[in-house]
Design an enzyme around this catalytic site. Structure first.
Site, PDB file in Angstrom:
ATOM      1  N   SER A 159       0.733   5.869  -0.932  1.00 34.47           N
ATOM      2  CA  SER A 159      -0.088   7.056  -0.693  1.00 34.47           C
ATOM      3  C   SER A 159      -1.247   7.174  -1.668  1.00 34.47           C
ATOM      4  O   SER A 159      -2.322   7.676  -1.315  1.00 34.47           O
ATOM      5  CB  SER A 159       0.780   8.316  -0.777  1.00 34.47           C
ATOM      6  OG  SER A 159       1.432   8.381  -2.028  1.00 34.47           O
ATOM      7  N   LEU A 160      -1.052   6.727  -2.916  1.00 35.04           N
ATOM      8  CA  LEU A 160      -2.080   6.908  -3.940  1.00 35.04           C
ATOM      9  C   LEU A 160      -2.852   5.646  -4.269  1.00 35.04           C
ATOM     10  O   LEU A 160      -3.898   5.715  -4.915  1.00 35.04           O
ATOM     11  CB  LEU A 160      -1.445   7.457  -5.227  1.00 35.04           C
ATOM     12  CG  LEU A 160      -0.697   8.777  -5.104  1.00 35.04           C
ATOM     13  CD1 LEU A 160      -0.180   9.212  -6.465  1.00 35.04           C
ATOM     14  CD2 LEU A 160      -1.583   9.859  -4.506  1.00 35.04           C
ATOM     15  N   GLY A 161      -2.357   4.497  -3.876  1.00 38.51           N
ATOM     16  CA  GLY A 161      -3.046   3.260  -4.226  1.00 38.51           C
ATOM     17  C   GLY A 161      -2.438   2.066  -3.530  1.00 38.51           C
ATOM     18  O   GLY A 161      -1.541   2.198  -2.691  1.00 38.51           O
ATOM     19  N   ASP A 198      11.840   7.331  -9.425  1.00 40.70           N
ATOM     20  CA  ASP A 198      11.739   6.911  -8.026  1.00 40.70           C
ATOM     21  C   ASP A 198      12.294   5.498  -7.854  1.00 40.70           C
ATOM     22  O   ASP A 198      11.567   4.583  -7.472  1.00 40.70           O
ATOM     23  CB  ASP A 198      10.275   6.961  -7.587  1.00 40.70           C
ATOM     24  CG  ASP A 198      10.109   6.805  -6.083  1.00 40.70           C
ATOM     25  OD1 ASP A 198      11.086   7.033  -5.354  1.00 40.70           O
ATOM     26  OD2 ASP A 198       8.997   6.450  -5.637  1.00 40.70           O
ATOM     27  N   VAL A 217      -1.666  -2.531  -4.122  1.00 38.93           N
ATOM     28  CA  VAL A 217      -1.439  -3.567  -5.126  1.00 38.93           C
ATOM     29  C   VAL A 217      -1.944  -4.921  -4.625  1.00 38.93           C
ATOM     30  O   VAL A 217      -1.723  -5.290  -3.464  1.00 38.93           O
ATOM     31  CB  VAL A 217       0.065  -3.661  -5.463  1.00 38.93           C
ATOM     32  CG1 VAL A 217       0.338  -4.842  -6.387  1.00 38.93           C
ATOM     33  CG2 VAL A 217       0.536  -2.379  -6.126  1.00 38.93           C
ATOM     34  N   LYS A 246      -2.900  -2.833  -9.649  1.00 37.83           N
ATOM     35  CA  LYS A 246      -2.734  -1.612  -8.869  1.00 37.83           C
ATOM     36  C   LYS A 246      -4.030  -0.814  -8.950  1.00 37.83           C
ATOM     37  O   LYS A 246      -4.514  -0.504 -10.044  1.00 37.83           O
ATOM     38  CB  LYS A 246      -1.564  -0.808  -9.436  1.00 37.83           C
ATOM     39  CG  LYS A 246      -1.187   0.437  -8.660  1.00 37.83           C
ATOM     40  CD  LYS A 246       0.051   1.064  -9.308  1.00 37.83           C
ATOM     41  CE  LYS A 246       0.472   2.349  -8.638  1.00 37.83           C
ATOM     42  NZ  LYS A 246       1.667   2.939  -9.293  1.00 37.83           N
ATOM     43  N   ALA A 270       0.847  -1.192   0.000  1.00 34.72           N
ATOM     44  CA  ALA A 270       0.000   0.000   0.000  1.00 34.72           C
ATOM     45  C   ALA A 270       0.880   1.238   0.000  1.00 34.72           C
ATOM     46  O   ALA A 270       1.916   1.273   0.666  1.00 34.72           O
ATOM     47  CB  ALA A 270      -0.927   0.014   1.220  1.00 34.72           C
TER      48      ALA A 270
END
Length: 655
Positions: free
Chosen positions: A212-214, A366, A216, A231, A210
């Site tokens: 911040s935005l989603g 990233d 899996v 995702k 998990a």
């Protein structure tokens, strides 16, 4: 995002700060009845300066787009778009006001506690610092994805946040509470337009990761039986982020004039950079395109694994891609237990990162430990392509220029590269910066080039940006972050790792063998210094390029011996220089200046440099394929003859 095994949390490596340095303050003048002509001129200049500052404030987004140069990554962000989504009705204004109240209350209470700590004289005690750092992480988590992302950015800002706070904020990279699975499955079915059992034969009941935005899930496709990562985006995350961006930008606009005059930075531009990247990460359709482009770039590279993606199953809130089952890249014992060569894995990682930057121009923004894995067949695998950035062809060439100038210790040219890259404004006086660059480079290299590391450079560069009007454009902050993170991962695997031991052979090989005419020009820049041909550099380039072919790490030079491979063992790895020789012959026929330089090089100091020529020929005798070279030259004789005749005709007409 974490996908795969060994998902223990590993702190993210710190990156170079996105700094906006202090510039000269704009003087303010008061009206007076006895104003002199000189004062009047100064006053008009001040007004003109303020007008330019106002223009900068209005055109913050245009400046951001200019900083990016040419970029194919699509972002729907703009201040107008955000406002149109946030302020549709009067009721929306109440939502914004409520959000401001919530943010102000939570952050106000936190900073009030910090002020109380300072007032009571306990602000620097280790126990209180740990407590406040943990509280900050919790506050940002409660405030939602925008603030979690801001916390992740602060975790890479050693110029703003002290180390103990950064360590706590790094938890936000891998340890974000998941949202309910029922909501996740509902979003999947809505995006897919089908029941989950019609698409997947199985899917994990709980998320495997998990962020911040989603989050899996692991699933198996019903139609092919292949394992995939699914995702899914957090429900209602976009409206919250848009509302926060609207608040951030309006708040920034209140301080734009002051910040431009006093600090030399545009806060609206900072918000625009943050907002644009955040909106890109929210669009999973864009991420699917990013994956496909990365896949195409590396499809012929046997050392890199990019997962395939199923565009037919992807949407703005759902992404379906190949499941990557690998070993976390910061687990050297696990890599060795799998029978893999850690040194070779490191080399694959460094070269793939350099290829992203210098060949493709599209790079992973990233690459933290949760996004890179070692596969059991020896390949390096990347996941999570929401945060990627792109460099234009011009920017790639300027970066290579900067590498060449750094290697040749041409600090004045390096300062000029800063202007081309957008670190300095056009017209900036670079003379005071040159000695500072020289000191940074000399201190960072230490006694040997092998001692070089990016963390030392960025630490010293942080001091430089506060002394000169330097700002780091958004695309290069991601470049620096990417390089620093990858260097940190490599040093975790091998504490004796030296970046340049792998990077130099790659750069040398590209300079010698790449077909790009721009790189040929950079090659000549390396080989000629102060009008003299550097025979030793040519030999060292060939040796380094051969090392790059063999995958071994050569010995690197002592200070003052740029691009040297002294002491490196000779290798018989394959290095085809036939195209390089052919291109050199072409350039010599067409370029009078270079031809003259080469003749002077051969007769420098009133003597024929036959030994040097023979030494180079002996070095490359196994790297040139005579039959291929002759065949290519014969094939190109008509074209080459035409170019030579046209060149001579132009000279006749000019004369």
């Amino acid at each position: 995002m974490l996908v795969g095994q060994n998902s223990q949390r590993v702190p993210l490596q710190r990156c170079a700060p996105l700094n906006y340095a202090t510039v000269r303050n704009v003087p303010r003048y008061t009206r007076s009845s006895g104003i002199s002509r000189r004062a009047a001129v100064q006053c008009r200049a001040a007004v003109a300066t303020n007008a330019r500052l106002a223009t900068k404030a209005i055109n913050a987004l245009e400046q951001l787009n200019m900083d990016r140069d040419v970029c194919n990554i699509i972002s729907k962000y703009s201040p107008e778009f955000v406002k149109s989504k946030v302020m549709k009705t009067p009721a929306d204004a109440m939502l914004v006001l409520g959000r401001i109240t919530n943010i102000t209350t939570r952050l106000g209470l936190y900073f009030a506690n910090m002020y109380l700590d300072d007032f009571l004289g306990r602000g620097d005690t280790p126990e209180i610092v740990r407590t406040r750092a943990a509280q900050l992480r919790e506050v940002l988590t409660v405030l939602g994805p925008s603030f979690i992302k801001a916390g992740q950015v602060l975790a890479n800002r050693p110029d703003i946040v002290r180390e103990d706070y950064m360590n706590e904020l790094c938890v936000l990279q891998d340890d974000v509470p998941p949202f309910p699975d029922k909501e996740a499955f509902a979003i999947m079915e809505r995006q897919l337009g089908r029941r989950l059992e019609d698409v997947f034969s199985s899917i994990s009941e709980r998320p495997v990761a998990a962020a911040s935005l989603g989050q899996v899930y692991k699933a198996v496709l019903r139609d092919t039986g292949e394992e995939v990562a699914v995702k899914v985006q957090r429900p209602g995350v976009e409206p919250v982020i848009l509302r926060d961006l609207y608040i951030f930008r309006n708040l920034a606009s209140l301080f734009t004039g002051f910040s431009l005059k006093r600090l030399g930075c545009n806060p609206e531009l900072i918000v625009d950079e943050f907002g644009a990247k955040l909106m890109e990460e929210l669009d999973y359709t864009q991420e699917a395109r990013n994956i496909q482009e990365f896949y195409n770039n590396f499809k012929d590279d046997p050392t890199v694994k990019i997962p395939w993606v199923r565009p037919d199953l992807c949407g703005p809130q759902v992404l379906v891609m190949e499941w990557i089952d690998g070993i976390r890249c910061t687990d050297p014992d696990g890599i060795r237990a799998s029978g893999l060569d850690v040194d070779e894995f490191i080399r694959c990682g460094v070269v793939s990162g350099l290829r992203q930057l210098l060949e493709f121009g599209l790079f992973h923004g990233d690459p933290h430990p949760g996004n890179i894995f070692a596969l059991r067949d020896g390949r390096i695998a990347y996941v999570d392509f929401g945060n990627v950035a792109q460099l234009s062809q011009r920017n790639k060439q300027v970066l290579i220029d900067a590498v060449v100038h750094a290697v040749n210790e041409d600090y004045k040219a390096m300062a000029g590269d800063f202007i081309k890259l957008g670190f300095l404004a056009p017209g900036t006086n670079i003379n005071p910066i040159v000695p500072a660059l020289e000191k940074i480079w000399a201190d960072s290299k230490g006694q040997r080039m092998a001692d070089f590391n990016f963390r030392t450079v960025t630490s010293k560069f942080n001091e430089l940006v506060y002394q000169y009007p330097i700002r780091i454009p958004e695309r290069y902050s991601l470049v620096i972050r990417s390089l620093l993170t990858q260097e940190g991962i490599c040093m975790t695997l091998d504490p004796e790792f030296h970046f340049l031991e792998v990077a130099y052979p790659y750069v040398a090989r590209r300079l010698l063998t790449d077909e790009d005419p721009a790189l040929r020009e950079r090659l000549f820049q390396v080989l000629f210094s102060d009008g003299k041909f550097q025979w030793k550099r040519l030999e060292n380039l060939i040796q380094l390029a051969r090392e790059g072919s063999s995958g071994t790490s050569p010995a690197l030079p002592a200070t003052g011996r740029p691009l040297t491979a002294a002491g490196a063992a000779s290798s018989k790895a394959s290095l085809d220089l036939s195209d390089t020789v052919k291109d050199a012959l072409r350039v010599l026929l067409l370029d009078d200046k270079l031809r003259t330089q080469l003749i002077l090089a051969l007769t420098e100091d009133n003597k024929l440099h036959v030994p040097e020529v023979l030494s180079v020929l002996r070095l490359v005798q196994d790297d040139i394929k005579p039959q291929k070279l002759i065949r290519d030259i014969v094939t190109e004789v008509p074209s080459l003859s035409r170019q030579v005749l046209l060149s001579w005709a132009d000279k006749v007409l000019v004369s």
